[in-house]
Every structure is written in C-alpha cells, then in structure tokens.
Scaffold this motif. Structure first.
Motif, PDB file in Angstrom:
ATOM      1  N   ALA A 269       0.864  -1.194   0.000  1.00  0.00           N
ATOM      2  CA  ALA A 269       0.000   0.000   0.000  1.00  0.00           C
ATOM      3  C   ALA A 269       0.893   1.234   0.000  1.00  0.00           C
ATOM      4  O   ALA A 269       2.075   1.161   0.370  1.00  0.00           O
ATOM      5  CB  ALA A 269      -0.918   0.009   1.221  1.00  0.00           C
ATOM      6  N   LYS A 270       0.318   2.358  -0.407  1.00  0.00           N
ATOM      7  CA  LYS A 270       1.095   3.602  -0.444  1.00  0.00           C
ATOM      8  C   LYS A 270       1.123   4.246   0.944  1.00  0.00           C
ATOM      9  O   LYS A 270       0.149   4.164   1.691  1.00  0.00           O
ATOM     10  CB  LYS A 270       0.510   4.569  -1.468  1.00  0.00           C
ATOM     11  N   PRO A 271       2.222   4.910   1.286  1.00  0.00           N
ATOM     12  CA  PRO A 271       2.302   5.609   2.574  1.00  0.00           C
ATOM     13  C   PRO A 271       1.621   6.972   2.498  1.00  0.00           C
ATOM     14  O   PRO A 271       1.121   7.370   1.438  1.00  0.00           O
ATOM     15  CB  PRO A 271       3.811   5.774   2.757  1.00  0.00           C
ATOM     16  N   ALA A 272       1.608   7.672   3.605  1.00  0.00           N
ATOM     17  CA  ALA A 272       1.129   9.054   3.621  1.00  0.00           C
ATOM     18  C   ALA A 272       2.201   9.956   3.009  1.00  0.00           C
ATOM     19  O   ALA A 272       3.393   9.660   3.099  1.00  0.00           O
ATOM     20  CB  ALA A 272       0.829   9.482   5.059  1.00  0.00           C
ATOM     21  N   GLU A 273       1.760  11.047   2.385  1.00  0.00           N
ATOM     22  CA  GLU A 273       2.701  12.013   1.793  1.00  0.00           C
ATOM     23  C   GLU A 273       2.560  13.360   2.489  1.00  0.00           C
ATOM     24  O   GLU A 273       1.458  13.770   2.855  1.00  0.00           O
ATOM     25  CB  GLU A 273       2.393  12.221   0.309  1.00  0.00           C
ATOM     26  N   TRP A 274       3.697  14.062   2.629  1.00  0.00           N
ATOM     27  CA  TRP A 274       3.663  15.410   3.209  1.00  0.00           C
ATOM     28  C   TRP A 274       4.679  16.282   2.475  1.00  0.00           C
ATOM     29  O   TRP A 274       5.884  16.186   2.710  1.00  0.00           O
ATOM     30  CB  TRP A 274       3.985  15.360   4.710  1.00  0.00           C
ATOM     31  N   HIS A 275       4.182  17.092   1.549  1.00  0.00           N
ATOM     32  CA  HIS A 275       5.027  18.067   0.848  1.00  0.00           C
ATOM     33  C   HIS A 275       4.101  19.030   0.119  1.00  0.00           C
ATOM     34  O   HIS A 275       2.874  18.877   0.132  1.00  0.00           O
ATOM     35  CB  HIS A 275       6.002  17.374  -0.124  1.00  0.00           C
ATOM     36  N   SER A 276       4.683  20.028  -0.522  1.00  0.00           N
ATOM     37  CA  SER A 276       3.869  21.089  -1.134  1.00  0.00           C
ATOM     38  C   SER A 276       3.077  20.602  -2.332  1.00  0.00           C
ATOM     39  O   SER A 276       2.194  21.310  -2.814  1.00  0.00           O
ATOM     40  CB  SER A 276       4.770  22.260  -1.550  1.00  0.00           C
ATOM     41  N   GLY A 277       3.378  19.395  -2.832  1.00  0.00           N
ATOM     42  CA  GLY A 277       2.663  18.898  -4.002  1.00  0.00           C
ATOM     43  C   GLY A 277       1.361  18.188  -3.695  1.00  0.00           C
ATOM     44  O   GLY A 277       0.655  17.792  -4.614  1.00  0.00           O
ATOM     45  N   VAL A 278       1.022  17.988  -2.388  1.00  0.00           N
ATOM     46  CA  VAL A 278      -0.234  17.294  -2.070  1.00  0.00           C
ATOM     47  C   VAL A 278      -1.327  18.312  -1.754  1.00  0.00           C
ATOM     48  O   VAL A 278      -1.056  19.449  -1.403  1.00  0.00           O
ATOM     49  CB  VAL A 278      -0.075  16.301  -0.889  1.00  0.00           C
ATOM     50  N   THR A 279      -2.573  17.874  -1.878  1.00  0.00           N
ATOM     51  CA  THR A 279      -3.703  18.783  -1.684  1.00  0.00           C
ATOM     52  C   THR A 279      -3.843  19.174  -0.215  1.00  0.00           C
ATOM     53  O   THR A 279      -3.333  18.504   0.686  1.00  0.00           O
ATOM     54  CB  THR A 279      -5.019  18.108  -2.117  1.00  0.00           C
TER      55      THR A 279
END
Length: 729
Positions: A269-279
């Motif tokens: 499964a995909k992890p959580a993302e945290w950067h300026s490219g996410v909504t």
C-alpha cells in the motif's frame, strides 16, 4: 506539572502568532489536558494554540478570557513540546514560529470535512440491467466497505449516473463520511527484493538497531546505484513490525513518485505524503492520522519532521548531504540535524543515507557518535561509470560556446547508438565567477581567500567576505592576456540553444525545477525521460538527486570548476558531492557509463579526488583544512543578515553591532563584517551580512542573544540569525 486543568483553571496557551510568549486563558467547560490543541480568542480573532502549561497569573483574573474549545485532534505529546523548545533554542527562533511549523495543516479548527460515500442499501432495483448488476456485485464483494462515487464507478465499469439511479431507489446508500480516514495498512511481512551480501549485512544491522528501541544514528554510505533504498526499507519494515511509525525524508518532491511506487511494491500500500505537491485535504488528513496512529509511514519534505507522530521509531534522511534540507527562510533549521534531535526525544533510530555524505556526518562517524555501514558495489549488472577530465585549456572553443569538441563527439556517439546523454550545468552559485580563458585564473580578493563576484549594476568586482571592491579589469591579473576574461556560467536555457545548434536532430529535454509550473508536470517529464523521450537531457542540480534513467550512458559536466573556490567554506565539499552524484546517473542499467568533466583545473585536488574515487582521502584532507581553520564541523559559525530598504541604515546597524561585540568576545568568538551580502538586494531590500565564528564548545546561542539585545531595530529593518549557515547568500 499537572497533566490536566479543570474548568476555570488558569492555563498558558502558546499560539503560532508572532507574539513569542505564552498567553493566559481559563480552561473551558470539561477542562483541558496539557498539550491539547485549542481555539482561543486573540483580540477580535479566533486562533489555534496549544496548552503549554499552567498560567502565569499576577494580574486581575476577571480580565482573563476562557478557551473557546478543545479541538478534536490528538494532544501534543511531551516529546514534541520538548523538541520544539530545544529546536527554537538552538536556532534562536521564536517558539511561536516553531509551533507554526508544527500546525501547518489546513482546517485544524474546523469540523470534520465530509464527503459522499456509497455502500449497499436495501431492496432490489425496479429493473435489473447488466450495469446495475455489476455495481451491486462490487458492493457485495467488498462486504460493507464504502466507496466514493468515482471509485465505485471505476470498479464496476459503469457511469456515475447508473449509481445515482440506484441511490434514488434506495438500493445503494449515499452517506456523508469524514475525509480524514486512516491510511491503508502497510504489511511489513511482505517479502522485499533479494539482497546482496553487503546489503543483507547492512539490513540486519539496521533492523537490530530499530528492534532495540533506543536512540541511535547510522550513516548508510553506498555508491550510487548500490541499493541503499532497499536496505533502509528493511529498517522501515522492522519499525512497522514493532508497531511504531517511520518517516522518510526526501530532498526533492520530484523524487516522491518513483519512491512511493517502491514503498507500495514493498509493503502492499502507499504511505502518507507530506510536501507542497499534495492537496490541502490530504495535508490535513496526514497531520491528523499521524497523531492518531492512522499513518504508519510518512514520505515527506523537511517540514514533515514537525508532524505530531504518536510513536516515531525511525527517521530516514535520504541524500542526507543535500543542501535543500536547510530551510533558508522563516525558521532557519537543517532538517538533517533536527531529525537527529527529534529522534533523541522519541527514542528512535536515524538512518542518514548518501553516496557522498556531508563532512558533518563523516566527522560524527570519526568521533564515534554515529556508526557507519558501507555498500561498496552497484546492484545487479550495473557498474560504476568511468570518469575522465576534459582539459578545457587544450580545447579549441570559441568564447560564446560551452560544449567542447571532445564532449560533443561523445554525445554524437550516444545519440547514434540510441542512448541518452546528460549535460549538467551547476547553477547553485548565485553570481558568476570571473575566469581567464587563457590560463584558467579566477579573480580573487587581495585580502581574502575568496573569489570576487561581478556586480553588473555596479560594474565592479566585490568580495563578499570583507567588502573589498575593484573595477573589472581588461587584462587577466595572472597571465596579462587581454580580452579573455569572462563570467563563468551560462544558464540552462542558453545551453539549450547551443545544443539545438550543435545537435539539430536530437530530442532535447531541459530538466530544471524553475521551468515547471507544478510538481506533477516535473514528475511527468522525469518519467518521460526515463522511458526514452529525449536524446539529450540538460539538467541543473535537480538531476543529481536519485533519478534513475536506464538509457543514460554519458554525463557531461559543462563546468566542473564553478564552486571550487570562494567564500563558501563548503565549496570544495559541494563540488565533490555534486560531481560524484551527477556522474552516478550514468550506466545504472546493463550498459557501462562514462562521465566527462570539463575543467580548466584538472590538477585541482578536488577534481583529482573526483576522478580517482579516493573519497576517504578527500574527506581526510578537507577535514584537516577545516580543523586548522576552526570552522564547521570543528568550530561554530552563525550568519547575521540585516535587511532594509535603506542601505545606510543596514550598514550603520551592522557597524554598531560589530563595535558592541563584548558578549561574543567573552566566549572567544570573532565577528567578521559588515559586508554586502552576495545577493545585495532582494525585493527592494538591501542586505548586509556579518559572520560570527566561535570554538566548538562555546555557548554561542546565549552570547548571540545578549549581543543583538544591545541594539534597537528600526521598524523597517530586519535582523536574521542563521546558526550553522549552509549558504552564504
């Protein structure tokens, strides 16, 4: 200190507003816990804050306003509060600014954001069609799970109108559900790729460290293409098996797409993302789920360090040497160093991964503070590229051209063979170097070991170390030849024009972050290049950061000399790292790679170290020089930048600070400057710089606070302190 405050008790609340003090409020009905996120009135506004401790009191309590409400999010843990306090103290940043980094999720004060979801309702449709039957089969197969409209339509292979028709009949139920749902569970027991001998050894060592449940730092050093990612993903797997959370920091958003795919392949499964490219919605979801334990792994940019992890067991800093880990505006911090600090409070392990480690990390290994694991061979069939220098003094090249005949010939060979070439131009420096094309001399300051930088609007050369200036000479001060002095460094667009002329039939892609409107567009371009959409890639330092282009067999470094000398103490280190990293892009699949470095100084120690591959020799020599000079990592430095629309005001204040250096003299520190900052004006504000140098054990932060407290800043003048400066702009 009490952990809970009853209704009406006096509590101290820290907000992210620029007040830099804890404000007193009355605990709301039902009370509030230490660390609770709360909404409080501040003047006419409502702002978010954190219950930091008991109130101070000492005044008319009738004037104290109550907390409006406690937010429905996990309270800030003690370890996070301790981390923010220490980080603020170390970087001399107001605590409120640090809290702002820790509350940068949108809509924290609002209620749950809702969305429509669809699940199985009751009864049968008035008439059965093939499309309706597929919808019901999907809902029955997933046993009560809810879908968004788009998800259900895609699974069943129908249009959304089919589903809405079933909703009207009550056969499918449409409900409001919160958006902030936990992330899919990652499975640490899924088997990863088969590891080579030294990969397996390193993996076992990292797993043992995570299993131990204590703080520790490991430098994972491996040549480019050696499979560092697979090794540290094994540490992530162990962290998940222990029921703890992991954070993987990447230096560039453009790297995340490929990396997320690898995480999904490893854990299902995909992890959580945290950067300026996410909504914004995803940012809020990530922030909340990290605090509740609903996100096991976060992949993010440097600011992900400030997420409210419930049980952080591992931090991986990939490409740990990368300068983009240093935040250069607002709160000034180095994410690599803050990762170590954060892990120390969380009893977590840190893995610093790099093919070319920072000298700071290398020195910490030498001092016994960090352990080191080495991966010495490339994974699979790939071998390290051959590296050669092109001596530009022997090349017949017009003044307006940058691609030597030798490099052009090598590129033509690759284009004819259907392989890719990368032409790399390092534009990390902000201002050009003035170089003599006859002898390779770079014009330096008479009083400092620094290059002089051309300031075109002043038509002068300026030393950014001491402020010395002089007119741009007609003849080279070294060899006396006239008409050969030139500023080094075309931009990538200028290089692209030359490539179009020299290789008219080649497909050219320019890879530079400033040429793309969005992170998505940049990711798409990188993917297209990896699939063979270009013959020649022209890239800035962005291409050095972990990308894998299977067809790339030639790397040509246009200007290996840029950055070799200058006021930046890390100039040699950065050049070495960047050249090795860029060269590592070549030959990552079955075909061997070649890296050609265009240089006017092939005998320079850094160029020789790059070509020979004697990395340890380079680090030892660089460490000896830094130690002798008493500069980081063997001494301490702080940069002070003053800025104002009024040039005279910044120089006056800089001069006053230099004279009032008593607090710094008492700890044995030296003050250099004031001098114009290398970028002397930004957005209409003039910038002046001072540099403070101190012994490694000196209490620098306390002395700096006392020093700047002696002056009163005019309203339009800003003073910024940068502890451990990475760049000297």
């Amino acid at each position: 200190m009490t952990d809970f405050f009853d209704h009406g008790a006096l509590v101290g609340v820290l907000t992210a507003q620029p007040l830099d003090r804890v404000l007193d409020y009355l605990a709301p009905e039902g009370g509030c816990a230490l660390g609770a996120f709360v909404e409080v009135p501040l003047g006419p506004r409502k702002v978010i804050g954190v219950v930091w401790g008991p109130g101070q009191g000492g005044y008319d309590l009738a004037k104290v306003r109550p907390v409006n409400r406690v937010l429905d999010v996990a309270p800030m843990r003690d370890e996070m509060r301790s981390f923010l306090i220490r980080a603020a103290d170390y970087t001399i940043t107001p605590l409120s600014a640090m809290l702002r980094l820790a509350t940068r999720a949108p809509g924290l004060g609002g209620g749950e954001s809702m969305r429509k979801v669809y699940r199985l309702g009751h009864g049968d449709p008035d008439r059965q069609t093939d499309a309706r039957r597929r919808v019901l089969e999907v809902l029955q197969a997933y046993g009560g799970l809810s879908f968004t409209l788009g998800e259900l339509a895609e699974q069943a292979g129908v249009s959304t109108s089919v589903i809405k028709g079933l909703v009207k009949q009550g056969v499918v139920s449409e409900e409001d559900a919160p958006r902030d749902l936990p992330y899919p569970r990652l499975d640490p027991l899924r088997s990863g790729k088969a590891l080579t001998g030294d990969q397996a050894t390193a993996s076992d060592a990292l797993r043992d460290g995570v299993r131990g449940g204590a703080f520790g730092v490991t430098l994972l050093k491996g040549v480019t293409g050696s499979g560092k990612t697979e090794v540290y993903l094994e540490a992530v797997a162990e962290c998940l098996a222990q029921g703890r959370q992991a954070l993987v920091l990447l230096p560039e958003i453009a790297l995340t797409a490929e990396f997320l795919t690898r995480v999904e392949a490893r854990f299902g499964a995909k992890p959580a993302e945290w950067h300026s490219g996410v909504t914004m919605t995803e940012r809020r979801r990530c922030w909340k789920m990290v605090g509740q334990g609903g996100a096991q792994v976060v992949v993010g940019a440097r600011s992900a360090l400030f997420l409210p992890f419930r049980d952080l067991g591992l931090i991986v800093v990939d490409e740990e040497h990368d300068s983009s880990y240093k935040q250069e505006d607002g709160a000034l911090y180095n994410a690599r160093d803050m990762a170590v600090l954060r892990a120390s409070f969380a009893a977590a392990q840190v893995v610093l991964a790099s093919a070319t480690p920072s000298l700071e990390s290398w020195a910490n290994v030498e001092a016994g503070k960090y352990r080191r694991l080495d991966l010495t061979a490339r994974f699979g069939a790939a071998v390290l590229p051959e590296m050669r220098a092109i001596d530009m003094r022997a090349e017949d090249l017009p003044g307006s051209r940058w691609i030597s005949p030798s490099l052009a010939s090598a590129v033509r060979t690759r284009v004819a063979a259907g392989e890719q070439s990368l032409l790399f131009l390092n534009r990390r420096g902000y201002a050009p170097v003035t170089i003599c094309r006859a002898c390779g001399h770079q014009i330096g300051c008479d009083h400092c070991d620094a290059r002089m930088v051309e300031h075109r609007f002043q038509k002068r050369l300026v030393c950014h170390q001491c402020g010395e200036t002089k007119p741009i000479p007609e003849a080279c001060p070294s060899c006396g030849v006239e008409g050969k002095l030139a500023p080094v460094g075309p931009g990538v667009e200028r290089l692209a024009e030359e490539v179009a002329e020299v290789f008219p039939d080649a497909r050219v892609a320019v890879l530079s972050s400033d040429l793309f409107g969005s992170a998505r567009a940049l990711k798409d371009q990188i993917l297209a290049i990896a699939q063979g959409a270009a013959d020649i890639i022209i890239g800035t330092q962005l291409v050095a950061k972990g990308h894998n282009f299977p067809l790339l067999t030639l790397v040509g470094v246009i200007d290996a000399d840029l950055g070799l000398q200058g006021s930046d103490l890390r100039a040699a280190e950065r050049t070495f790292q960047l050249m090795r990293q860029v060269a590592g892009r070549a030959g990552r699949a079955e075909k061997p790679g070649l890296a050609l470095l265009q240089t006017f100084q092939p005998e320079h120690p850094v160029i020789r170290a790059i070509l020979s591959g004697d990395e340890e020799g380079f680090w030892r020599a660089e460490a000896a020089e830094r130690k002798m000079a008493g500069v980081p990592p063997y001494g301490r430095m702080a940069g002070i930048v003053l800025s104002s629309p009024d040039l005279q005001a910044v120089f006056d204040l800089g001069g006053e600070l230099a004279r009032l250096d008593g607090p710094l003299r008492r700890i044995g520190a030296q003050v250099y400057g004031p001098a114009p900052a290398p970028i002397a004006r930004i957005r209409g504000r003039h910038r002046v710089r001072l540099l403070v140098k101190a012994d490694k054990t000196a209490p620098l932060q306390a002395a700096l606070r006392d020093w700047v407290a002696q002056v009163r800043l005019p309203n339009n003048l800003r003073l910024q302190i940068d502890i451990d400066p990475q760049s000297f702009y």
